[in-house]
Structure formats: C-alpha cells, structure tokens
Design an enzyme around this catalytic site. Structure first.
Site, PDB file in Angstrom:
ATOM      1  N   LYS A  79      51.096  20.070  -7.403  1.00  0.00           N
ATOM      2  CA  LYS A  79      50.460  20.860  -8.573  1.00  0.00           C
ATOM      3  C   LYS A  79      51.146  21.603  -9.244  1.00  0.00           C
ATOM      4  O   LYS A  79      51.978  22.364  -8.621  1.00  0.00           O
ATOM      5  CB  LYS A  79      49.253  21.412  -7.800  1.00  0.00           C
ATOM      6  CG  LYS A  79      48.283  22.279  -8.867  1.00  0.00           C
ATOM      7  CD  LYS A  79      47.304  23.008  -7.901  1.00  0.00           C
ATOM      8  CE  LYS A  79      46.208  23.913  -8.940  1.00  0.00           C
ATOM      9  NZ  LYS A  79      45.138  24.432  -8.390  1.00  0.00           N
ATOM     10  N   SER A 154      40.321  23.403  -9.445  1.00  0.00           N
ATOM     11  CA  SER A 154      41.558  23.401 -10.451  1.00  0.00           C
ATOM     12  C   SER A 154      42.411  22.233 -10.272  1.00  0.00           C
ATOM     13  O   SER A 154      43.260  22.007 -10.964  1.00  0.00           O
ATOM     14  CB  SER A 154      42.022  24.648 -10.594  1.00  0.00           C
ATOM     15  OG  SER A 154      42.791  24.988  -9.553  1.00  0.00           O
ATOM     16  N   SER A 178      39.528  25.097  -5.087  1.00  0.00           N
ATOM     17  CA  SER A 178      40.196  24.250  -5.970  1.00  0.00           C
ATOM     18  C   SER A 178      40.932  22.968  -5.256  1.00  0.00           C
ATOM     19  O   SER A 178      41.477  22.234  -5.981  1.00  0.00           O
ATOM     20  CB  SER A 178      41.339  25.095  -6.660  1.00  0.00           C
ATOM     21  OG  SER A 178      40.579  25.573  -7.786  1.00  0.00           O
TER      22      SER A 178
HETATM   23  N1  GLN Z   1      36.597  27.373  -9.567  1.00  0.00           N
HETATM   24  C1  GLN Z   1      37.157  28.666  -9.217  1.00  0.00           C
HETATM   25  C2  GLN Z   1      37.574  29.283 -10.133  1.00  0.00           C
HETATM   26  O1  GLN Z   1      37.526  29.135 -11.192  1.00  0.00           O
HETATM   27  C3  GLN Z   1      38.191  28.430  -8.104  1.00  0.00           C
HETATM   28  C4  GLN Z   1      39.616  28.023  -8.533  1.00  0.00           C
HETATM   29  C5  GLN Z   1      40.547  27.926  -7.669  1.00  0.00           C
HETATM   30  O2  GLN Z   1      40.142  27.855  -6.270  1.00  0.00           O
HETATM   31  N2  GLN Z   1      41.831  27.914  -7.902  1.00  0.00           N
HETATM   32  O3  GLN Z   1      38.150  30.554  -9.889  1.00  0.00           O
END
Ligand code: GLN
Length: 515
Positions: A79, A154, A178
């Site tokens: 990532k 994400s 995420s």
């Molecule tokens: N969807 C969550 C956010 O927007 C989690 C994001 C993540 O785990 N990086 O913060």
C-alpha cells in the site's frame, strides 16, 4: 494448473522444486496487471524493471544454492502508505505526489530480507482516510467483482489486486477497518494485527494510536506466511511490542478443539443487510459443525465506537498532518504566483488606505503554508483536520477528546470481559456488501458508518480478521473474527479451519477468467 491458480504457499513449493522461477511468477503478475489494471485501478505505481531485476537476483541465488528468505521469489504489493526507498510513496495525496523516501519502512525492509519481490504500490484513500478508495487524489479503485462498485477502503488497491489475481500477497494498513472492510468487499482474507504486533516505522501516520500494518491474501495460510515475515519487535517503533512473533504458518493447521466463539449481539442490530446477516449465520453453522461452541456475547459500548473513533482519529490526524506545510514536508504552492498575488493585494490595500486590511495581510510565509495545504490536501483530509483541530481546541478538549479517550477505555474493557468467556468474537465486517462508486461520496456520515463493526478493534488494540463467507448478487461478503491482543495465531487457525471446510475464499471474479 497455471501459476495463477496457486496460492503463495503453493508457489513457494513450485519455486523450491525448480518447476517455476521468480521471474516467471513476476511476469505472470505483470501480465495480469497489464490485462486488468486499466479497469481496476489497484496500482499507483508498478515497478516493472525493479521487480524483474529482483526476481532475477533471487533466481540466481537459488541456482547457486544460497539460503533464501521465507518469501523467496514471491511478488508482493505494498500500500502506498509505506515508505519505499527511491520509489514513489504518495499516500494517495497530491501532498506527497513527488515524494521518494530516502529510507524503507521496517515492513518493506523485512519484505526485502525475506526475499520478496516488490511489485508496486497500491492505491488508497488519501492519507488512508476513507472507506472506498474514492478519496485517492489519483484514481478510484474498482471492485474486480463488479467494476461499478467500490473495492472498499482505504486499502482498496491492496484488496483489489489480490482479488483480481494480480498478486497473491499484499500489505495494507488499518486504522478503523481499512484492511478488513476492503478484504470483505473484494472476497479476500485480511488481517489487522494487534496494536504493536507489526512495526509502524515508515508508515505515513494517520492516527498513531490506532494505525496497524497487516497482510492481505486469498487464504489464511498465505496471510500467516506474510504476517510471519513482517511481524515482530522493531526498536525503531517505540510502540511495537517487545515480544516474539508466533510461528503463524507452522501452527496454522493445528486443530482448535473446544473453540469458543462469541457472537457480538450489537453487530446484528439495525442497518445490517439481510444477505450479510444470512451469510454470517451460515458461517456460524459451519463453525458449529466443526465443533465450535457458539454463544452470544455483548460489547455494550460498541455503539459508541464510530463516534469515539471519529473524535480520536481526526484529532491525531490533525496533529500528524501539521508537518505538511510545503517547507518541512510535502507539496509547495507556486511561490511566484503567490508573491504576485500578495503584492497586488498589498498595492490595492495601500491605494485604498486600508490600514486594517494591511495589518491583516498574511506574511509571505504564512500565505505559503496556507496555499500549500489548501492545494495539496483533498476535501476529506481537510474535513478531518478541521474536525480534529476543533476536538482538540481549548474549551472543547474535555468535552470531545478527553471524553472519547474515556469511552475508548470502556470499549477496551468490554473486550477484556468478553475474552474471559470466549476465545474469539465473530460477526460481520461491514453492514453491507460493496456499495456503488459514487453512492456515498456526498454523504460523509454514511461513509463513516461503514466502520460500524471494525473501528472498535482499533480502539481496543485487539486483532481482527476478515475472511470471505458468502456472496450476494455476485458481491463477496466478509466474516469478521476478533482475537485478544497477540492471539493472531489463534485467529489464523480459526480462519484456516473455516477455509478447509468451505470454498468462498477460492471463488474468483469473472474478470480473472477473461485473461
Ligand atoms: N474508514 C475509516 C476512516 O475513514 C478507516 C480508515 C482506515 O482504517 N485507515 O477513517
């Protein structure tokens, strides 16, 4: 059987026996990327030459009979939130569009030590803020199962590249869901390790007390293989746990007799899609047939998890992201244009004799910070910075941030109590299967609710895993298993046990067969 049908563990055996080479595997991955990534958008950067050169080196060392690392010759995607020396590390943001880190994240170093082949960097929501990978400044990632749907986020690119057969192993990060949510939406297996299990050194920080790096793959076995290569204490990350990692892969087939599963009552409430509910219930039946005891358990404060998360995560983000000002780090605005604008504004105010306007005029430096941040960050990141700055500001700190920390403690205590009675918690990963691209982009609050079942694991620091357990209208559904801190081995054994009895993890999207 083609290389494409094999898991990473099976590919290791093929490599060891000389029936294939790392160059062949790498070429197969690159061919799959060439065939499908223009539609899927999983990668932000593919290091074709670097990957092939690394594969050649590993093949040559194998030929020469040298000892090789535990991932020797296997392609891995990373990532774009992890620093890769000399390779772009954008974090999905214009702010870091041209950043080429001078060092590797510890996880990336460990991949190199394990003789993995780094194939490229995967797409993500900007600074990992989002649940659909639509917040990437560069491209949206499309779900390989249905291209008009999101891959989740994400780590959408990390999950989609595995689902689309572009690579078997990938690394994501999880701050509130995420890794698990995109894994669920793409029908792959993803693990958020316990806080402190995997080094965060070289991970671009979003919310430092919640962020964890973790593996995604098609099977629990492959997840165990990859976790084994990257987990462990790192003196360069003071929050990494100083306790040895387990032998995840070696232990994976050990049976879990008398496994006690706790079904989280609060995760079957309003808002849960009936198809998701059905698949999760069916998965429980599978576990029962394998001898597990299933009981209901309550995490009474879990209803506050999203609210707590969306105070703590933006608060930490507002502090972490203060460094991107165009001077210390990140994108810098066009200074010439800025100075010209500043001068013409000053001239106008002077001509008008506007003393107050002149006094309020930003210095060139402050203006440069402002413009750099205004131009470099996207709308969701700005929203988080504003939320976090507000929650931390004098007068509101006690009401929001401090309160959220207290609720976080209660959530953690709920887990401690639950794990006195059961070995693992089980429930859905996400309230619905993957939603359509664009469906939630104008509705940040609904987008925040996708973290309903996942954010509490980060708040409590426990481990969470998502594995495929069904489908609805051709879209995968994920089952979430959660384990006490540092019980990843147990989590992986339970996931493996399920995958031995079912074949949801072996399903591939139609897109894969068109290559
Ligand atoms: N969807 C969550 C956010 O927007 C989690 C994001 C993540 O785990 N990086 O913060």
């Amino acid at each position: 059987m083609s290389l494409f049908d094999l898991t990473a563990c099976e590919q290791l055996a093929e490599l060891a026996s000389g029936r294939t080479t790392s160059v062949e595997l790498t070429q197969a991955c690159l061919a799959q990327i060439d065939a499908h990534d223009s539609q899927v958008g999983a990668f932000l950067h593919v290091d074709r030459a670097g990957a092939l050169a690394a594969a050649e080196r590993i093949d040559a060392r194998r030929q020469a009979g040298q000892a090789l690392g535990q991932l020797a010759g296997l392609p891995v995607a990373v990532k774009d939130v992890l620093c890769t020396q000399g390779m772009p590390t954008t974090c999905g943001s214009r702010m870091l569009e041209h950043f080429r880190p001078p060092y590797n994240a510890t996880v990336v170093d460990r991949l190199h030590t394990a003789d993995a082949v780094l194939i490229g960097k995967t797409n993500m929501d900007e600074f990992a803020m989002g649940g659909s990978t639509e917040n990437s400044a560069f491209q949206a990632t499309h779900n390989p199962w249905a291209l008009d749907h999101t891959a989740g986020g994400s780590s959408g690119g990390a999950a989609a590249c595995v689902a689309a057969g572009m690579v078997n192993l990938s690394i994501g990060s999880d701050t509130g869901g995420s890794i698990r949510q995109p894994a669920a939406h793409c029908g792959v297996t993803g693990l958020k390790p316990s806080y402190g299990r995997v080094s965060r050194y070289g991970l671009v920080a979003f919310a430092s007390s919640l962020d964890q790096v973790g593996p995604l793959a098609r099977t629990a076995e492959d997840v165990a293989l990859l976790l084994g290569a990257v987990a462990g204490h790192d003196p360069r990350d003071s929050t990494s746990a100083n306790r040895p990692a387990d032998e995840y892969l070696a232990q994976i087939a050990q049976p879990l007799t008398g496994l006690r599963l706790g079904v989280v009552r609060e995760h079957f409430a309003e808002g849960l899609d009936p198809a998701v509910q059905r698949s999760v219930r069916e998965a429980l039946t599978v576990y029962k047939s394998l001898g597990a005891q299933v009981s209901e358990i309550s995490l009474p404060h879990s209803k506050y998890a999203v609210a707590t998360y969306y105070v703590i995560a933006p608060s930490e983000a507002s502090s972490n992201l203060a460094r991107y000002d165009g001077v210390h780090y990140g994108y810098r605005t066009d200074e010439q244009a800025m100075l010209t604008e500043l001068e013409s504004q000053r001239a106008r105010l002077e001509a008008a004799g506007d003393e107050q306007g002149l006094a309020e005029l930003d210095s060139a430096l402050v203006r440069m910070y402002r413009r750099s941040r205004a131009e470099g960050f996207g709308p969701e990141v700005k929203r988080r910075i504003m939320l976090g700055t507000y929650a931390l500001s004098a007068g509101y700190y006690d009401a929001y941030y401090l309160k959220a920390l207290k609720v976080r403690r209660l959530i953690r205590q709920d887990y401690d109590a639950a794990f006195r009675d059961v070995d693992l918690l089980v429930g859905p990963v996400s309230p619905t299967p993957a939603f359509r691209l664009g469906e939630l982009t104008d509705d940040p609050l609904s987008m925040y609710l996708v973290d309903l079942y996942t954010a509490s694991a980060n708040l409590a620091g426990v481990a969470g895993l998502s594995l495929p357990c069904g489908q609805s209208n051709g879209l995968p559904i994920g089952l979430q298993l959660q384990a006490p801190p540092f019980a990843e081995a147990r989590l992986l054994r339970a996931a493996h046990m399920f995958q031995q009895a079912t074949d949801w993890h072996a399903q591939r999207p139609a897109l894969c067969s068109s290559s």
